[in-house]
Design a protein around this motif. Structure first.
Motif, PDB file in Angstrom:
ATOM      1  N   PRO A 149      52.173 -35.864 -35.107  1.00 51.09           N
ATOM      2  CA  PRO A 149      52.107 -34.431 -35.411  1.00 51.09           C
ATOM      3  C   PRO A 149      50.672 -33.926 -35.555  1.00 51.09           C
ATOM      4  N   VAL A 150      50.562 -32.595 -35.706  1.00 55.62           N
ATOM      5  CA  VAL A 150      49.238 -31.985 -35.786  1.00 55.62           C
ATOM      6  C   VAL A 150      49.341 -30.671 -36.549  1.00 55.62           C
ATOM      7  N   THR A 151      48.277 -30.326 -37.261  1.00 60.12           N
ATOM      8  CA  THR A 151      48.186 -29.033 -37.930  1.00 60.12           C
ATOM      9  C   THR A 151      46.900 -28.342 -37.504  1.00 60.12           C
ATOM     10  N   ALA A 152      46.877 -27.029 -37.630  1.00 59.71           N
ATOM     11  CA  ALA A 152      45.672 -26.262 -37.329  1.00 59.71           C
ATOM     12  C   ALA A 152      45.582 -25.079 -38.282  1.00 59.71           C
ATOM     13  N   GLN A 153      44.361 -24.699 -38.586  1.00 58.80           N
ATOM     14  CA  GLN A 153      44.099 -23.525 -39.408  1.00 58.80           C
ATOM     15  C   GLN A 153      43.125 -22.613 -38.677  1.00 58.80           C
ATOM     16  N   VAL A 154      43.397 -21.321 -38.736  1.00 60.01           N
ATOM     17  CA  VAL A 154      42.525 -20.341 -38.092  1.00 60.01           C
ATOM     18  C   VAL A 154      42.215 -19.239 -39.098  1.00 60.01           C
ATOM     19  N   GLU A 155      40.934 -18.900 -39.198  1.00 61.90           N
ATOM     20  CA  GLU A 155      40.514 -17.772 -40.036  1.00 61.90           C
ATOM     21  C   GLU A 155      39.961 -16.672 -39.145  1.00 61.90           C
ATOM     22  N   LEU A 156      40.501 -15.479 -39.293  1.00 66.51           N
ATOM     23  CA  LEU A 156      40.051 -14.324 -38.532  1.00 66.51           C
ATOM     24  C   LEU A 156      39.368 -13.334 -39.458  1.00 66.51           C
ATOM     25  N   THR A 157      38.183 -12.884 -39.082  1.00 68.94           N
ATOM     26  CA  THR A 157      37.525 -11.789 -39.786  1.00 68.94           C
ATOM     27  C   THR A 157      37.732 -10.527 -38.967  1.00 68.94           C
ATOM     28  N   HIS A 158      38.297  -9.518 -39.603  1.00 70.43           N
ATOM     29  CA  HIS A 158      38.623  -8.279 -38.890  1.00 70.43           C
ATOM     30  C   HIS A 158      37.505  -7.255 -39.057  1.00 70.43           C
ATOM     31  N   GLN A 159      37.481  -6.315 -38.154  1.00 64.56           N
ATOM     32  CA  GLN A 159      36.429  -5.297 -38.143  1.00 64.56           C
ATOM     33  C   GLN A 159      36.427  -4.481 -39.433  1.00 64.56           C
ATOM     34  N   ASN A 160      37.584  -4.287 -40.049  1.00 67.53           N
ATOM     35  CA  ASN A 160      37.688  -3.518 -41.281  1.00 67.53           C
ATOM     36  C   ASN A 160      37.387  -4.347 -42.528  1.00 67.53           C
TER      37      ASN A 160
END
Length: 339
Positions: free
Chosen positions: A204-215
């Motif tokens: 198995p595998v896991t992933a994390q993503v962090e997004l910084t938004h324009q606002n």
């Protein structure tokens, strides 16, 4: 009114949900697939067509349900034949190819509908409605998760060059949701555990993503392809200055998704609902109506392209080990139209 003729390409696990939905809407369904079509023909009483050319000839609208690497070729053939297309996510292996698909459809005078079906699940719809109404103010922090048993070992899903791995295949739903709920993204940071080896993901595998938004909002996304025993689940939490929107599935009543197979669904994708309430039915109904009216649909080609671009940015961040800048404007600049 003439009966709508739907031609489906592909006979994998998702096909049953599309077929049941189209039949609920009164459409005539045909299928072309290199394998697996016989079982669908027997179960649903649809037409089995022996070639892509024959399918295009007998269809008004085409649904592409095949593995990601084949989306581009099938879509381009359909556009050349003057057919509108519903294409399963992600639109293509790269956002450049997805942009070509969008531009080709526009030039051919036909429609491209990205099938981001999570937009049609009731709790996600409600969250969007509440945000649009200003119920919690401008979102400041979002948390989205999606977890379930990993695809079969050795399948194309684990090949980063073909399936794109967990981020592009599974987490693209939540990349699309975060973009839809909190707006344009300016920065992407991602991690994967364990790392890929020679372009192949572990299982198995896991992933994390962090997004910084324009606002200024920050979205934290978690995806997991886990052991075979892992129950499918999703969650969403949006914090704003005036309140919080949150839910988690599975739930006993009105739930979003469940890993149990249903008569009209497939494991891990649909709840135990009447087909008339299926998100796939409502998605396809909206796309068919947009096709007839010429009005925009809930998910635009541009949004389908941006979702692929966000997945690519996350993959790049995983490779290089640091955050990468992102520009919606740069992606949209590839498109002749953002509609």
């Amino acid at each position: 009114m003439n009966q709508l003729r739907i031609g489906l390409i592909g006979a994998g696990g998702i096909a049953g949900a599309h077929i049941a939905g189209w039949q609920q809407l009164g459409a005539h369904v045909s299928v072309y697939s290199r394998s697996g079509a016989a079982a669908l023909v027997e179960q649903y009483g649809i037409d089995d067509v022996g070639s892509l050319e024959a399918l295009l000839e007998v269809s008004d609208m085409v649904g592409i349900l095949t593995p990601t690497p084949s989306h581009y070729g099938y879509a381009m053939a359909a556009f050349a034949a003057g057919k509108d297309v519903i294409c399963e996510k992600p639109l293509a292996e790269t956002f450049e190819r997805a942009a070509v698909m969008a531009n080709t459809a526009l030039a051919a005078g036909v429609r491209l509908f990205p099938a981001h079906v999570v937009r049609f699940f009731p709790d996600y719809e409600l969250a969007k409605e509440q945000l649009d109404s200003g119920a919690v103010g401008v979102p400041a922090a979002l948390e989205l998760s999606r977890a379930g048993a990993a695809p079969a070992a050795g399948s194309w899903f684990f090949d980063e060059a073909r399936g794109g791995g967990i981020v592009r295949d599974q987490m693209i739903h939540d990349l699309d949701q975060a973009s839809c709920l909190a707006g344009d993204v300016t920065r992407v940071y991602a991690e994967q555990d364990p790392p890929s080896v020679d372009g192949i993901l572990p299982r198995p595998v896991t992933a994390q993503v962090e997004l910084t938004h324009q606002n200024g909002a920050i979205s934290q996304l978690l995806g997991e392809w886990g052991p075979d025993t892992l129950r499918f689940s999703t969650s969403l939490r949006v914090e704003g200055p005036d309140g919080i929107i949150s839910f988690a599935s599975p739930r006993n009543a009105g739930g979003i998704e469940d890993e149990q197979p249903s008569e009209n669904g497939i494991a891990g994708y649909l709840p135990e609902l009447d087909v008339a309430d299926s998100p796939y039915t409502r998605q396809n109904a909206e796309f068919a109506a947009a096709r007839t009216s010429g009005k925009p649909s809930r998910v635009s080609p541009a949004e389908g392209v941006i979702a692929v671009a966000l997945a690519e940015a996350a993959a790049e961040s995983i490779r290089c080990g640091h955050a990468v800048d992102f520009s919606n404007e740069a992606v949209l600049a590839l498109l002749h139209s953002a509609i």
